[in-house]
Scaffold this motif. Structure first.
Motif, short mmCIF file in Angstrom:
data_model
loop_
_atom_site.label_atom_id
_atom_site.label_comp_id
_atom_site.label_asym_id
_atom_site.label_seq_id
_atom_site.Cartn_x
_atom_site.Cartn_y
_atom_site.Cartn_z
N GLY A 95 0.82 -1.21 0.00
CA GLY A 95 0.00 0.00 0.00
C GLY A 95 0.85 1.25 0.00
O GLY A 95 0.52 2.25 -0.66
N GLY A 96 1.95 1.22 0.74
CA GLY A 96 2.85 2.36 0.75
C GLY A 96 3.54 2.56 -0.58
O GLY A 96 3.74 3.68 -1.03
N VAL A 97 3.90 1.44 -1.25
CA VAL A 97 4.51 1.53 -2.57
C VAL A 97 3.54 2.17 -3.54
O VAL A 97 3.90 3.05 -4.34
CB VAL A 97 4.93 0.13 -3.07
N LEU A 98 2.27 1.75 -3.48
CA LEU A 98 1.25 2.31 -4.37
C LEU A 98 1.06 3.79 -4.09
O LEU A 98 0.95 4.61 -5.02
CB LEU A 98 -0.07 1.56 -4.18
N ALA A 99 1.04 4.18 -2.82
CA ALA A 99 0.87 5.59 -2.47
C ALA A 99 2.03 6.44 -2.97
O ALA A 99 1.86 7.62 -3.29
CB ALA A 99 0.73 5.75 -0.95
N GLY A 100 3.22 5.84 -3.05
CA GLY A 100 4.38 6.59 -3.53
C GLY A 100 4.77 6.27 -4.95
O GLY A 100 5.92 6.50 -5.35
N THR A 140 6.12 16.65 11.55
CA THR A 140 5.03 15.74 11.88
C THR A 140 5.28 14.32 11.41
O THR A 140 4.48 13.43 11.66
CB THR A 140 3.71 16.24 11.25
N GLY A 141 6.40 14.10 10.72
CA GLY A 141 6.74 12.78 10.20
C GLY A 141 7.55 12.93 8.93
O GLY A 141 7.30 13.84 8.14
N ILE A 142 8.51 12.04 8.72
CA ILE A 142 9.38 12.13 7.55
C ILE A 142 8.69 11.46 6.37
O ILE A 142 8.47 10.25 6.37
CB ILE A 142 10.74 11.45 7.82
N GLY A 143 8.33 12.28 5.37
CA GLY A 143 7.61 11.72 4.23
C GLY A 143 7.94 12.34 2.90
O GLY A 143 7.32 12.03 1.89
N ARG A 156 -3.28 12.36 3.04
CA ARG A 156 -3.62 10.98 3.40
C ARG A 156 -2.75 9.99 2.62
O ARG A 156 -2.22 9.02 3.18
CB ARG A 156 -5.10 10.71 3.16
N ARG A 157 -2.61 10.25 1.32
CA ARG A 157 -1.79 9.35 0.50
C ARG A 157 -0.31 9.43 0.92
O ARG A 157 0.37 8.42 1.03
CB ARG A 157 -1.95 9.73 -0.96
N GLY A 158 0.16 10.63 1.16
CA GLY A 158 1.55 10.82 1.56
C GLY A 158 1.87 10.17 2.89
O GLY A 158 2.98 9.66 3.09
N ARG A 159 0.93 10.19 3.81
CA ARG A 159 1.19 9.57 5.11
C ARG A 159 1.23 8.05 5.02
O ARG A 159 1.94 7.40 5.79
CB ARG A 159 0.15 10.04 6.12
N ARG A 160 0.50 7.48 4.07
CA ARG A 160 0.63 6.03 3.86
C ARG A 160 2.04 5.70 3.36
O ARG A 160 2.66 4.73 3.79
CB ARG A 160 -0.42 5.54 2.85
N PHE A 161 2.53 6.54 2.44
CA PHE A 161 3.89 6.34 1.95
C PHE A 161 4.90 6.54 3.07
O PHE A 161 5.86 5.78 3.21
CB PHE A 161 4.17 7.31 0.80
#
Length: 468
Positions: free
Chosen positions: A199-204, A312-315, A350-355
């Motif tokens: 899911g993270g690969v898809l988001a990124g 807030t998180g490394i993304g 939302r998509r970026g935080r999944r990545f």
């Protein structure tokens, strides 16, 4: 008759103040300005863009570059640090110093605001190892900054080590600057890690083209890419001359018998990033796992304070910009404007935080790194505190919190104030929560005693002149 101290004036209600002009801060400023709010951007750098959008000084980059341009009417204060933050009725007061850090003629000012957006970014994380204090050992970000801004390679034979995809653009920048990279060493297992998080690969997925481009550049220059391998020692008399590399097991413990000595005149290391949370901590924002906790509008636990980007998180830059857009709109609403709901930005967040979650899971810093250290390995370079001293302080003197640990060992009391060593000290002693204690400081940036004595001037009609 009892004297009373006059109450501080209420913070300005019509202006959004953004601290930081990287992707998150630029997006916040644009979003707030688009809603009709007055905006002030405060940035420690001489030009907007941050590290990611750092301009090429030798290429003659245009000041009107749309990637770094601010909207008309937005006030921009470059070369300005926020060295303290305090609550005042109706908002917060920022204490500023403008000018180069080594300039004794820096000017001071205070700025009050009802809506504050913190976008202070992050800095490279380096893990200690024997010899990491030798000249010629750089953080990956520093090496990239020199390569991009000055076309300056940090060495002729460069060894790059660490974890995370950031190693690849750094390698690309060094190659473009003329360096010969002996190898890129990835301490983790990136392919396996990412396959566990489809899911993270898809988001990124939008980053796959960039990734392929970097890998192709390495292939063209015949640069080896070695997973589960890292640098565990640097060697040299007055500067780096060679390094020892080793294969790692899953927890990053060295595999016996796999040591190799590699000649190099520069070693660049990057083990992810550490958020610059000093101002957020000083403002009283709640933290979670080392990052500032925010809601869907990027609002922190402190009314009137928003946070965006690596805080807030490394993304990555795309997520930072999306969070900045949301924070800017929310801040504009707080000062009485009526922005359009940033629905597209919220979806990107939302998509970026999944990545980002997949990135953190695929490239964790494993606890075995502490086994690379000898007892005399420097951990706090500013105060020359060694690994053995830290372990002894925790074991024999009961220094189990940040404050007593600083007092007993002086770790974190030097010029960097624990920015480099704080997280490493915490993990070395087995308590990552200690890291937040190193970020708790009333003075967030270096200031001279003379500057403190002179005080600050007011920013326009915000505060009475001389009030501190």
């Amino acid at each position: 008759m009892t004297q009373t101290t006059p109450a501080a004036p209420a913070a300005r209600t019509d202006r959004v103040v953004v601290v930081g002009a990287g992707p998150a801060g630029l997006a916040a400023a644009r979003s707030a300005a688009a809603a009709g709010a007055a905006v002030l951007v405060i940035d420690a750098e001489p030009a907007p863009g941050g590290q990611y959008l750092r301009r090429d000084a030798l290429a003659g980059a245009d000041d009107r570059d749309p990637a770094t341009a601010l909207p008309p009417g937005v006030e921009h204060r470059p070369d300005t640090v926020v060295w303290a933050i305090e609550p005042v009725p109706g908002g917060h007061r920022l204490h500023l110093r403008t000018g180069p850090a080594d300039d004794p003629g820096r000017t001071g000012a205070t700025v009050d605001t009802r809506a504050l957006v913190l976008a202070t970014g992050a800095h490279d994380r380096a893990l200690p190892f024997p010899g990491w204090d030798l000249p010629g050992v750089y953080t990956a970000g520093a090496a990239q900054a020199l390569a991009k801004a000055q076309r300056l390679a940090v060495g002729e034979r460069v060894l790059l080590a660490g974890t995370g995809p950031f190693l690849l653009p750094v390698a690309r920048s060094l190659l473009d600057a003329g360096a010969r990279i002996t190898a890129v060493l990835e301490a983790g297992e990136p392919v396996t890690g990412w396959l566990r998080h489809p899911g993270g690969v898809l988001a990124g997925s939008g980053k796959l083209g960039e990734l392929a481009s970097h890998l192709a550049a390495l292939a063209r220059h015949r640069v080896p890419y070695r997973p589960r391998t890292t640098v565990v020692a640097a060697h040299g008399t007055d500067a780096v001359e060679a390094a020892t590399t080793v294969r790692l097991d899953r927890d990053w413990n060295p595999v016996p018998g796999t040591e190799r000595r590699v000649e190099a005149d520069a070693v660049c290391v990057g083990f992810g990033f550490t958020p610059q949370t000093e101002l957020a901590v000083a403002a009283g924002c709640a933290m979670a796992e080392g990052f500032v906790r925010v809601d869907a509008a990027q609002a922190t636990s402190v009314p009137g304070v928003f946070a965006a980007g690596e805080l807030t998180g490394i993304g990555g830059a795309a997520l930072s910009a999306a969070e900045g857009e949301v924070a800017g709109a929310a801040a504009a609403r707080l000062v009485g404007r009526d922005p359009r709901p940033p629905l597209a930005a919220l979806r990107r967040v939302r998509r970026g935080r999944r990545f980002a979650a997949a990135l953190a899971a695929a490239h964790p810093v494993r606890p075995g790194w502490s086994t690379w250290l000898a007892e005399d390995t420097l951990v706090c370079r500013c105060e020359e505190v060694r690994a053995g001293e830290l372990r002894a302080a925790a074991r024999e003197r009961g220094a189990s919190a940040a404050r007593p640990l600083k007092l007993v060992t002086r770790a974190g009391l030097g010029p960097c104030q624990g920015r480099v060593c704080g997280r490493n000290v915490a993990e070395l002693l087995g308590d990552p929560r200690l890291a937040d204690g190193f970020a708790r400081r009333p003075i967030a940036a270096p200031v001279r005693l003379g500057e403190l004595a002179a005080g600050d001037t007011a920013d326009g009609a915000d505060t009475p002149a001389g009030r501190r």
